[in-house]
Design a protein around this motif. Structure first.
Motif, PDB file in Angstrom:
ATOM      1  N   VAL A 124       0.861  -1.199   0.000  1.00 29.76           N
ATOM      2  CA  VAL A 124       0.000   0.000   0.000  1.00 29.76           C
ATOM      3  C   VAL A 124       0.890   1.239   0.000  1.00 29.76           C
ATOM      4  O   VAL A 124       0.736   2.145  -0.831  1.00 29.76           O
ATOM      5  CB  VAL A 124      -0.941  -0.016   1.223  1.00 29.76           C
ATOM      6  CG1 VAL A 124      -1.704   1.305   1.331  1.00 29.76           C
ATOM      7  CG2 VAL A 124      -1.894  -1.197   1.121  1.00 29.76           C
ATOM      8  N   THR A 125       1.789   1.279   0.946  1.00 29.08           N
ATOM      9  CA  THR A 125       2.836   2.308   0.948  1.00 29.08           C
ATOM     10  C   THR A 125       3.899   1.825   1.917  1.00 29.08           C
ATOM     11  O   THR A 125       3.586   1.178   2.927  1.00 29.08           O
ATOM     12  CB  THR A 125       2.295   3.706   1.332  1.00 29.08           C
ATOM     13  OG1 THR A 125       3.386   4.643   1.342  1.00 29.08           O
ATOM     14  CG2 THR A 125       1.612   3.722   2.684  1.00 29.08           C
ATOM     15  N   ALA A 136       0.509   6.865  -0.523  1.00 31.78           N
ATOM     16  CA  ALA A 136       1.019   8.150  -0.007  1.00 31.78           C
ATOM     17  C   ALA A 136       1.345   9.105  -1.153  1.00 31.78           C
ATOM     18  O   ALA A 136       1.122  10.319  -1.042  1.00 31.78           O
ATOM     19  CB  ALA A 136       2.254   7.921   0.862  1.00 31.78           C
ATOM     20  N   GLY A 137       1.834   8.562  -2.254  1.00 28.40           N
ATOM     21  CA  GLY A 137       2.223   9.392  -3.400  1.00 28.40           C
ATOM     22  C   GLY A 137       1.045  10.142  -4.014  1.00 28.40           C
ATOM     23  O   GLY A 137       1.218  11.198  -4.636  1.00 28.40           O
ATOM     24  N   LYS A 152       1.347   6.780   8.128  1.00 23.93           N
ATOM     25  CA  LYS A 152       1.217   5.498   7.427  1.00 23.93           C
ATOM     26  C   LYS A 152       0.129   4.610   8.039  1.00 23.93           C
ATOM     27  O   LYS A 152      -0.551   3.881   7.327  1.00 23.93           O
ATOM     28  CB  LYS A 152       2.568   4.777   7.409  1.00 23.93           C
ATOM     29  CG  LYS A 152       3.649   5.518   6.620  1.00 23.93           C
ATOM     30  CD  LYS A 152       3.535   5.287   5.128  1.00 23.93           C
ATOM     31  CE  LYS A 152       4.435   6.186   4.312  1.00 23.93           C
ATOM     32  NZ  LYS A 152       5.463   5.518   3.534  1.00 23.93           N
ATOM     33  N   ILE A 153      -0.056   4.646   9.353  1.00 22.35           N
ATOM     34  CA  ILE A 153      -1.111   3.813   9.963  1.00 22.35           C
ATOM     35  C   ILE A 153      -2.471   4.156   9.355  1.00 22.35           C
ATOM     36  O   ILE A 153      -3.236   3.267   8.972  1.00 22.35           O
ATOM     37  CB  ILE A 153      -1.118   4.003  11.500  1.00 22.35           C
ATOM     38  CG1 ILE A 153       0.078   3.256  12.112  1.00 22.35           C
ATOM     39  CG2 ILE A 153      -2.442   3.535  12.129  1.00 22.35           C
ATOM     40  CD1 ILE A 153       0.237   3.422  13.619  1.00 22.35           C
ATOM     41  N   PRO A 232       8.316   8.035  13.292  1.00 28.74           N
ATOM     42  CA  PRO A 232       7.508   9.257  13.239  1.00 28.74           C
ATOM     43  C   PRO A 232       6.466   9.205  12.113  1.00 28.74           C
ATOM     44  O   PRO A 232       5.396   9.804  12.232  1.00 28.74           O
ATOM     45  CB  PRO A 232       8.538  10.366  12.968  1.00 28.74           C
ATOM     46  CG  PRO A 232       9.739   9.665  12.412  1.00 28.74           C
ATOM     47  CD  PRO A 232       9.738   8.289  13.047  1.00 28.74           C
ATOM     48  N   TYR A 233       6.778   8.465  11.081  1.00 35.78           N
ATOM     49  CA  TYR A 233       5.926   8.438   9.886  1.00 35.78           C
ATOM     50  C   TYR A 233       4.667   7.598  10.081  1.00 35.78           C
ATOM     51  O   TYR A 233       3.797   7.597   9.230  1.00 35.78           O
ATOM     52  CB  TYR A 233       6.739   7.906   8.686  1.00 35.78           C
ATOM     53  CG  TYR A 233       7.590   6.709   9.033  1.00 35.78           C
ATOM     54  CD1 TYR A 233       7.066   5.420   8.993  1.00 35.78           C
ATOM     55  CD2 TYR A 233       8.925   6.872   9.427  1.00 35.78           C
ATOM     56  CE1 TYR A 233       7.836   4.337   9.339  1.00 35.78           C
ATOM     57  CE2 TYR A 233       9.710   5.787   9.773  1.00 35.78           C
ATOM     58  CZ  TYR A 233       9.154   4.518   9.738  1.00 35.78           C
ATOM     59  OH  TYR A 233       9.929   3.447  10.090  1.00 35.78           O
ATOM     60  N   TRP A 234       4.546   6.853  11.183  1.00 37.73           N
ATOM     61  CA  TRP A 234       3.295   6.117  11.414  1.00 37.73           C
ATOM     62  C   TRP A 234       2.168   7.072  11.792  1.00 37.73           C
ATOM     63  O   TRP A 234       0.986   6.733  11.672  1.00 37.73           O
ATOM     64  CB  TRP A 234       3.454   5.106  12.561  1.00 37.73           C
ATOM     65  CG  TRP A 234       4.300   3.910  12.237  1.00 37.73           C
ATOM     66  CD1 TRP A 234       4.791   3.552  11.010  1.00 37.73           C
ATOM     67  CD2 TRP A 234       4.755   2.903  13.160  1.00 37.73           C
ATOM     68  NE1 TRP A 234       5.518   2.387  11.117  1.00 37.73           N
ATOM     69  CE2 TRP A 234       5.507   1.976  12.419  1.00 37.73           C
ATOM     70  CE3 TRP A 234       4.593   2.699  14.538  1.00 37.73           C
ATOM     71  CZ2 TRP A 234       6.107   0.857  13.019  1.00 37.73           C
ATOM     72  CZ3 TRP A 234       5.172   1.587  15.116  1.00 37.73           C
ATOM     73  CH2 TRP A 234       5.921   0.680  14.368  1.00 37.73           C
ATOM     74  N   PHE A 235       2.504   8.236  12.274  1.00 40.45           N
ATOM     75  CA  PHE A 235       1.540   9.157  12.898  1.00 40.45           C
ATOM     76  C   PHE A 235       1.525  10.486  12.160  1.00 40.45           C
ATOM     77  O   PHE A 235       2.325  10.727  11.266  1.00 40.45           O
ATOM     78  CB  PHE A 235       1.935   9.383  14.359  1.00 40.45           C
ATOM     79  CG  PHE A 235       2.108   8.092  15.099  1.00 40.45           C
ATOM     80  CD1 PHE A 235       0.991   7.404  15.563  1.00 40.45           C
ATOM     81  CD2 PHE A 235       3.367   7.532  15.278  1.00 40.45           C
ATOM     82  CE1 PHE A 235       1.130   6.177  16.216  1.00 40.45           C
ATOM     83  CE2 PHE A 235       3.515   6.306  15.924  1.00 40.45           C
ATOM     84  CZ  PHE A 235       2.404   5.634  16.397  1.00 40.45           C
TER      85      PHE A 235
END
Ligand code: GCU
Length: 343
Positions: A124-125, A136-137, A152-153, A232-235
């Protein structure tokens, strides 16, 4: 005993579901993207020939969504018991695309009368700070995010909701028994997915811990500081505000379980998973229970003490178990979960 422990943790009071979802999205996960403009799929039948001795059908589906004028495609595999159904089913957000998989005993699941639709989150990403690939893109062509944009979550959860869109038109699947499950970071994802989409009958979090099923205040093991430093990118970016300031958060993780009410939640902990913190996972279930009681249901029905290995609570609308062993999503977790659903 549990109420006095909760009192010390001093959690914010439960609010209405829309208010709790608003805060969780604004401060922690970011806002879920809107529904896609279009969705379509290509199905490859019998993608695992003779699978499960012919007791099932296995299809590989390529799902294409159009969002903000752009297309994105990801695959999933649907394994459905042979017959007309309709079968209750799990959407399993998995670490790998494999079927079966070490986190997904597929034959056992289908022998129990369930279908399982699984996809790999990386399809998915990617699970890293690159916001230019996959789903995300479509949202962040330049890879830059604002403070409340989804991490990302939220994107993996959104993808699971699109698999549910597909399920809606598959007559062999019982839409009144749609369930979403995942392990660890993907258990956090399953909770967020179930909380934000009322079509799900149940959300299952396996060993999701920090920023998942576990209350954050006074949690042991992982805390906001570690999780936002390492992932950090999960949130959403806003979540970093709470590093070392957990007592100031206008929410805690009991909000995510309470947002699933009156639908079912299942939380599974593992004894040796101190990073996730079983006691804090169970406490979140206790603290979310009044949201169920407001609907005339019982939340977690349990002994008035912290969990010990072997505990299994299946009496209310929140199910819980603490099994011995490590951080893992195995047969024992699946079997206990499936028993809860059947009871
Ligand atoms: C790390 C992370 C956890 C997460 C886990 C996983 O341990 O700190 O928050 O749940 O990875 O997804 O396996």
């Amino acid at each position: 005993m549990l109420q006095s422990i909760l009192k010390e943790r001093d959690l914010p009071a439960l609010l209405s579901r829309p208010e709790m979802l608003e805060i969780l999205q604004r401060e922690e996960y970011g806002y879920l993207p809107e529904k896609p403009e279009a969705i379509s799929w290509k199905v490859q039948n019998d993608c695992i020939p003779s699978f499960c001795a012919g007791k099932v059908t296995a299809q590989r589906v390529e799902l294409t969504v159009t969002l903000r004028g752009k297309d994105f495609t990801f695959p999933f595999i649907a394994v459905i018991p042979r017959g007309d159904g309709p079968y209750p089913f799990f959407i399993h957000i998995n670490f790998r695309p494999d079927v079966p998989d070490r986190y997904m005993p597929t034959e056992e699941i289908t022998d129990n009368g369930f279908a399982v639709l699984s996809f790999c989150y990386n399809d998915v990403t990617t699970d890293n700070g690159d916001f230019t690939n996959g789903l995300a893109g479509l949202l962040y062509p330049d890879g830059q995010r604002g403070p409340t944009d989804p991490g990302k979550i939220a994107l993996w959860a959104w993808a699971a909701q699109r698999v549910l869109d597909y399920a809606e038109q598959e007559p062999r699947l019982d839409m009144t028994r749609a369930m979403v499950c995942g392990h660890s970071r993907l258990g956090k994802t399953a909770l967020f997915c179930g909380a934000t989409d009322e079509r799900f009958f149940l959300a299952h979090s396996n060993n999701s811990g920090c920023s998942g099923a576990a209350v954050t205040r006074e949690k042991v093991g992982e805390r906001v500081e570690q999780i936002t430093r390492n992932f950090p990118y999960w949130f959403c970016e806003n979540y970093k505000k709470y590093i070392g300031k957990e007592a100031e958060m206008p929410f805690d993780q009991h909000y995510i379980i309470a947002s699933i009410a009156p639908r079912y939640t299942y939380v599974a902990s593992a004894l040796e998973d101190q990073w996730a913190d079983a006691a804090s996972e169970m406490l979140a279930c206790v603290a979310a229970s009044p949201a169920y009681e407001a609907h005339g249901l019982r939340g977690l029905v349990c002994e008035d003490r912290l969990p010990v290995a072997g505990d299994e609570y299946h009496g209310g609308s929140i199910g819980y178990h603490l099994r011995p062993g490590l951080h893992y999503f195995g047969r024992e977790d699946w079997n206990r979960l499936m028993r809860f659903v059947k009871e």
